[in-house]
Each structure stands twice: as C-alpha cells, then as structure tokens.
Design a protein around this motif. Sequence first.
Motif: not given
Length: 640
Positions: A418-433
């Motif tokens: 998955l795309p990189e994230v900065s912490d364990g709560e971030e959605v990889a690649g970005g959250a969708v609406a």
Amino acid sequence: MAGSNLLNPYHPTGKPSKPLTGASTFCFKRSYSVALILFLCAISYLFGAWQQGGWDIGTRLSTTTPTTTAATRIICNTTQNSSPSKNLDFSSHHAANSDEVAVKTYPLCDAKYSEYTPCEDPGRSSNFKRSRMIFRERHCPKTEELLKCRIPAPYGYKNPFPWPQSRDLAWFDNVPHKELTVEKAVQNWIRYEGNKFRFPGGGTMFPNGADAYIDDIGKLINLRDGSIRTALDTGCGVASWGAYLMSRNITTMSFAPRDNHEAQVQFALERGVPAMIGVIASKRLPYPSRAFDMAHCSRCLIPWHKYDGVFLIEVDRVLRPGGYWILSGPPIRWRKYWKGWERTREDLNEEQINIEKVAKSLCWKKFVEKDDIAIWQKPLNHFDCKTNPNNNPNPSFCPAQDPDKAWYTDLETCLTRLPEVSDGEEVAGGAVAKWPKRLNAIPPRISKGAGQGVTVEDFEQDSELWKRRLSYYKTVNNQLGQGKRYRNILDMNAKLGGFAAALVDDPVWVMNVVPVEANVNTLGVIYERGLIGIYQDWCEAMSTYPRTYDFIHADSVFSLYENKCEMEDILLEMDRILRPEGGIIIRDDVDMVVKIKRITDGLKWDSQIVDHEDGPLVREKLFFAVKVYETVHTTADDTS
C-alpha cells in the motif's frame, strides 16, 4: 419492431419536424460570390477558435493525434446551425469521394454463433491446461480466425424488461436455456414460467432470498451510510447478490466463468445487472488496485487456501484499505453443513484453518463470524504489517511494481504494498468520501498527485464538460433522457468517468473501460468516484456475451487504435455486444467518422453524422446510430 414491449425505437435519421433552411450536405445552394463566402468562412473560423479556448481533458488523455487524409473532402457550410436548442439538421456534412470502393457488406453468421464469446469459446478453451482453471481464462482467436459476419440474435428476441422489472424477469427467447431451472431449482436461482424466466433472488447460501441475506450482512457491517459503494462478487451465479445491493446504492462487479452453469452471466446481464465472464486463475483480475470497498464469495468454490494463498492475495490487491471480504459456504459453519457438502469434518476444518492463516498473513483481521457468514477486514495501511512479530513474514511485499497493471498480468504470491503513510491511523492512498459525495469529490489519486499528470482543475473541467455533452446528446437522441429505454451502457474510452457520472441520476449502469493503450491509466480514479469499470484491449473481444449492452459510447476510440488493428473488427465486436435496436454514439475526427460510416453501412446500422456540440467548424464529429433488429430467421426488411 423487435417484438418490443417498450418505447418506439429511436432512429437517428428521422428528420426534424420543421424543415431547416440552408445548405445541403456537401454543396452550397446559394449564389453568393466567392469573396463573400471566403470572408464569412474566415469570420466563422475565428469565432469558433475563440469559443474553443481552454483545456480539454480529451486531448490530455488521448494517445494519438488524428490526421487528415486525402480521401476525405470537406466543404465549409456557413449556414448550418448546430446549437442544441435549435432544430437539428441530420444531413451528413462530410463524405468520402464518390470514386472510392463500394461498401462491403457483412452477412449474418450461422445460428450456432448466436452466443459466441470469442475469447471464452468452449472449443478453443479445451486446448488449454485444466489446472487452476487456466482453460477458463481468456484465450482469444488469432487475427486470421476472426469472424467477418454479424452475430444473430435468437429467433423471437425481444427488448428486455425495463429496470426494475428486469431484476426479476427475462424473456425465455432471449436466453433460451432451462438447465439452471432444473439444476438450481431447490436453491431458487431461477424459474421458468411460460415465455419468461423469473428470478426469485435465491442462491446456494441464501435460499430465503438475496434481500434477507444482505440484511444479515447489514447487521454485521454498515451497508447504508455510503461508506461501501463498490463491491466485487466472485463466482456470482445469476448475480442476485449484486442485483439486490443496488437498492442500497451499492454497485457490484459480478463475474463467473463460462462453465457448466450454462448462461449464468448472460442471465445476469439480461436482468440489467453488471457482470463479466471471468475467473481467478493465473492472471490478475482486470481491475486496478484499491478498487472495491467489499468483496464477496458465496460458495464460489474458489480454493482460497491453495497455491500459497495466491487467489486471496489478488483479492487483497483490489480491496480498498479498510475494505471487507465476506465468505459464506464451505468451509464456514462446517459443523452444521458437512454432511450436505459431502465432505469430511477433518477436511473442512483444515480448509478453514488454512484460510485463516492466509488472511492473517495479509494482515487482515477477522472482523466477525456469525451463523453462515464470516467477514475479514483489510488494514487501513501497512504501517506495522510486516514489522509486527505476531504477523507472518510470508508472503513478503512485492518488489517495485505497478499495482494497477492488470491486463494479462501474472498473479504473484507476494503482497501488494500500500502507499506509504505517516502513522498507523492514516488511510493508505487517501480516504474516499462517502457516497454520493464520492462521485464529485476530488479522487485521492488526483489530490495526492498520483493521477499521472491529471490535476484537480482538469478533473473539475472534465466533469462540467461531460454534463454539457450529455445534454447535447439528449437533444439528438431523446431516448437517452427517457428512463426505460436503456439500462446497460458501455463507455469504450471512459477517461475520468465523466460520461458515467453525468448519467448517475438515470436508471442505468455504465461499464467504464480504460483501454490498455491509453496514455493515462485512469481506472483507479474511476473507482475512487464510486463507479465501476475494466481494462480492455479493443483489438480483442470483450469478456461478455452477445447482446450485453443497450447503448455504447465511444470517444476517440478509433483514433486511439489507428494502425493497431482493423477498424472493421472493432465495429464487428461492437455489433456483437450491442442489443438489437441498441444505440451508439461515436466521437472522433471527421476522417475517422467517414470511414466508420462506410463500414457501418455494411453492418446495416441506421446512422447519421452530426456536427460537434460546439459547431460545424470543429473537426471532431459525432456519429449516432442504431443497430437494426435481426434474428436467426428474420432480416431487417421483415421487422418494419
């Protein structure tokens, strides 16, 4: 015509009710001086160029620049008015020189080809390995094996029932197969009633109906708040699961192989439900990574625990971070059903243990198991997936690869990173609406700069462009705006999904195709909008049955495939997958459109070339057509 139980067929060559004054198709009728004509043309050109200012997403996403050929003669028609608010002149405005070759005609194929699926032909498939279901994959004919005839509809073919009636009913003559009514009688898949089939909504693991089964799932995960919009159903049967999810604003991509369950995918499409012929075997599924909010298997008989878990690894690739995988049927609740499944308790227990191991190795968590249903959830990211000592180091992460590449791409027993994230709560690649905001919200692939050069401004302009274009389409083909004429729609070059998005309020679904030849792979963006689609090479046949679609839209497809394969083969494939009296709109350079017109005259399409929505001085033209009604024992003349 066509034994239709719906509206009168749309004819693009029907003339406006009020006569139009002005020029005829290819010559001026007025005696203005040459100087005045040249002056008016120059002024019109400058005004048209001023109107055309600004960026068009179609230019960015196209792979070829149309060229002008000497074979086409164009005359400026200064008196034609193409405003959609005025009566439209259906006369052609561009044509080839009269000394060119005669129109080639294409006869009807033999009746034995009425359900021909070129890349899943049972005769050809038998030549390939049966292990891992490889013989059920795509195996397309060679160029010299391509048919040069039109696939006929079965005798008695009728326009399908309109949605939502079609969810429950289909004409027997359209899919004349009773095998499933016997084989699946106890499971309530399908019943034969006089001249039609009825679909009660049952399934192998939901004899009380798909609606009640989905309600049971809805008690375990939220299906109503818009967080789940796109779903994948593997081994779908007649797609009742996907059919009943539509009332919950969830669009499902259903697939199943062409196998001994005769015509199961064909029944699904006849019902007006998205479906494809397909199988998980040795190649990736034709979808991008992080596409689906939910994947489902209800006794789909896929050996998830075998081959190092490669099939479940592929589900992981296409599941969105935080997405769910739902399993019912063997081996779930084996203690209750093992006798009926005619398997030993030891065998079923071992299968479930191994599935649990594969899921854990993918860093999935067991969300819930209740009664006949088990649900796992994919993590939001891989922040601590393989570094956690409690997690299985196998499979390892795949080396650098394109996770969205999925056209004849081999399956691998490694985990798609998955795309990189900065912490364990971030959605990889970005959250969708959540849906419906998802449709017009900026897709994360674009907002995070992963859209291969497509910007936020490009996306917003494209959305407005297709609203305007669809409005123009509806002035030419008024049945596009009538809710019951079309249901299954194909967009052969979907780009950012703008055409499908503009149709979202209509009772239709759109299969958005991103050609593998496209410069920009936008299918991931399309899924992030809450739409569905596939990859496809239009030099090959589509993995679907004849007469799948009510309407086909093709934007710049023929310029894209120029010098790659024969135009007639693409048009013959369009003819195969289009229903009798189905509609077509093709947008392309005028030279391409003239060639298309010549070939489709040989296909007996009722067609007309129309000016671009921005006026007659734009080189791109629109081609509107209707496929004639013909069956095995009729001709076009018999249907008038």
